[in-house]
Design a protein around this motif. Structure first.
Motif, PDB file in Angstrom:
ATOM      1  N   MET A 173      23.334  10.202  -3.029  1.00  0.00           N
ATOM      2  CA  MET A 173      22.390  11.315  -2.956  1.00  0.00           C
ATOM      3  C   MET A 173      22.598  12.359  -4.059  1.00  0.00           C
ATOM      4  SD  MET A 173      20.608  10.477  -0.266  1.00  0.00           S
ATOM      5  CE  MET A 173      20.688   9.509   1.237  1.00  0.00           C
ATOM      6  N   LEU A 174      23.176  11.967  -5.183  1.00  0.00           N
ATOM      7  CA  LEU A 174      23.436  12.935  -6.245  1.00  0.00           C
ATOM      8  C   LEU A 174      22.134  13.468  -6.830  1.00  0.00           C
ATOM      9  CD1 LEU A 174      25.489  14.453  -7.919  1.00  0.00           C
ATOM     10  CD2 LEU A 174      25.663  12.458  -9.441  1.00  0.00           C
ATOM     11  N   ASP A 175      21.054  12.689  -6.787  1.00  0.00           N
ATOM     12  CA  ASP A 175      19.780  13.207  -7.282  1.00  0.00           C
ATOM     13  C   ASP A 175      19.273  14.352  -6.410  1.00  0.00           C
ATOM     14  OD1 ASP A 175      19.266  11.523  -5.122  1.00  0.00           O
ATOM     15  OD2 ASP A 175      17.418  10.697  -5.963  1.00  0.00           O
ATOM     16  N   LEU A 176      19.469  14.232  -5.088  1.00  0.00           N
ATOM     17  CA  LEU A 176      19.027  15.311  -4.196  1.00  0.00           C
ATOM     18  C   LEU A 176      19.860  16.564  -4.421  1.00  0.00           C
ATOM     19  CD1 LEU A 176      18.480  13.392  -0.828  1.00  0.00           C
ATOM     20  CD2 LEU A 176      16.888  13.723  -2.741  1.00  0.00           C
ATOM     21  N   GLU A 177      21.156  16.383  -4.589  1.00  0.00           N
ATOM     22  CA  GLU A 177      22.026  17.533  -4.853  1.00  0.00           C
ATOM     23  C   GLU A 177      21.652  18.200  -6.170  1.00  0.00           C
ATOM     24  OE1 GLU A 177      26.747  18.388  -5.817  1.00  0.00           O
ATOM     25  OE2 GLU A 177      26.214  16.678  -4.534  1.00  0.00           O
TER      26      GLU A 177
END
Length: 454
Positions: free
Chosen positions: A169-173
């Motif tokens: 979920m690094l894109d959401l972060e």
């Protein structure tokens, strides 16, 4: 990122009602407590508030594809467009003026297929990794590179991306940090981990998001939505990097389970299908877009048009791999395979364009390709046969509709978010779109060529 998430400055109807009640009470109280003394003969008028408007003057304003205001001006109020002025129209009193009369304004661009967290630093080794999901670097090592990718995209005029697959979920972060002002970058409609089948194992076996069977897929989609994804990404076939196959990994029932759960919660679905063998089922299941497919029949294209399923070809992405075969450690015989893949992809895009299918620009950018992200537009004009304005639509109005934010993004219109790109030249040639002078996102300058030292 749901539509409501980018309309943060619109008060809730309940809040407006409460404000009206308070205003009404204040008015009544003011009347009840008004002194009996007569007013002064010559009351002093209150000072006029300073204008909050900024006017950007241009040689031309492309408000949307095929809509050009010659000699126009863009008026911005805070984070949103106030309007567009025709040539010679009176400017608002007190507005701040910015002179771009040598240049053209176009709407902020949308890249509908990225992997902003798939990074590679040459310091890690001479060759880029085969599989972006297998990078061994920590989040702390990746974050500075992700930030560079974000700034690079902005420098091309890309103010919004749909990111279709990230580790943990690094894109959401990253998207949340950009919204909070901690990072400078495009707004991110992220897919988080995505949903993929064990049929892709062992290559993908250590990634989150694995699900098989309708029930497990439905549960995984629910979990992704609870984590905050703005789009559900489904890998329904093989094919990635130097693997140019397209074998089915999900059945119609599995795809339909994902679509039904996502759509019930207002979330669109993007489906990976590199060979086109799954696309009929993708369309029948009601997904919103299909990524990469080739060899689509006239019947399939007609169904896509009828049902509004968008096509994201990602053609230039394969040019990047073909031109860097040694860098990626691919077998030398892959040159011919990539050439054939690209030819098939172009032929499919030409057929889709002729059939009236909604085509959306997606770079599928990874590693060191982010500075090439808008080159897909060149391919659309040079190889697919689009006009420059048709190509612009793939990265503005078509893309905004796919993201379900076409009432907020994709055009220069009153009340839309004030995203626009200043380019040197008109759109008589698509190459001019790469001559970026400045980029404005939500009314703030986020890139200037001179400031970048170029």
């Amino acid at each position: 990122m749901r539509r409501s998430d980018i309309v943060g400055d619109s008060p809730h109807p309940r809040g407006r009602a409460r404000a009206a009640v308070v205003l009404g009470l204040a008015t009544l109280l003011g009347l009840a407590c008004r002194p009996d003394d007569p007013p002064a003969d010559k009351p002093v008028p209150p000072a006029s508030p300073a204008s909050t408007l900024t006017v950007y003057r241009f040689a031309r304003v492309v408000t949307a594809p095929h809509q050009v205001v010659e000699g126009g001006a863009v008026v911005v109020d805070g984070k949103r467009f106030h309007g567009v002025l025709a040539a010679g129209e009176a400017l608002p009193a007190g507005a701040q003026l910015v002179d771009y009369t040598r240049y053209t304004a176009i709407p902020g661009l949308i890249d509908a297929h990225t992997h902003i967290t798939f990074c590679w630093d040459p310091a890690w080794g001479e060759r880029a990794p085969h599989d972006p999901f297998q990078i061994a670097q920590s989040k702390e090592e990746l974050e500075p590179l992700v930030a560079v990718n974000a700034r690079t995209l902005l420098s091309l005029g890309v103010t919004t991306i749909r990111d279709l697959g990230s580790d943990n979920m690094l894109d959401l972060e990253t998207g949340r940090r950009i919204e909070a002002g901690e990072l400078v970058g495009p707004r991110i409609f992220g897919a988080g981990d995505g949903v993929w089948s064990s049929r892709l194992a062992p290559k993908e076996s250590n990634r989150p998001g694995q699900a098989d069977g309708p029930e497990q897929i439905a549960a995984t989609v629910r979990r992704e939505i609870e984590a905050g994804v703005h789009v559900v990404k489904l890998w329904a076939s093989t094919g990635s990097d130097d693997d140019l196959t397209g074998e089915r990994t999900y059945s119609y029932e599995e795809i339909k389970a994902a679509v039904d759960v996502a759509h019930a919660r207002g979330i669109p679905v993007a489906v990976h299908d590199t060979l086109g063998v799954v696309t009929d089922d993708v369309v029948r299941a009601g997904a919103d877009s299909v990524e990469h497919p080739r060899h689509l029949s006239p019947e399939t294209l007609a169904a896509m048009r009828e049902r509004g399923v968008a096509y994201v070809p990602t053609i230039h992405h394969n040019h990047y791999y073909r031109d860097n075969i040694e860098r990626f450690g691919f077998s030398p015989d892959k040159h011919a395979a990539f050439d054939a893949f690209i030819a098939d992809n172009v032929a499919t895009a030409r057929a889709a364009h002729a059939a009236g299918v909604s085509i959306v620009m997606g770079s599928d950018a990874v590693y060191t390709a982010f500075d090439q992200s808008t080159r897909e537009l060149d391919v659309f004009v040079r190889d697919v046969g689009m006009t420059p304005m048709e190509a612009l639509a793939t990265a503005t109005t078509n893309a905004a509709k796919l993201l379900r934010v076409d009432d907020q993004l994709g055009a220069i219109r009153p009340a839309y978010l004030a995203d626009f790109v200043v380019i040197d030249g008109d759109l008589s040639q698509i190459e001019h779109i790469h001559n970026v002078v400045a980029v404005v996102k939500e009314g703030a300058v986020v890139f200037e060529k001179s400031a970048a030292g170029k």
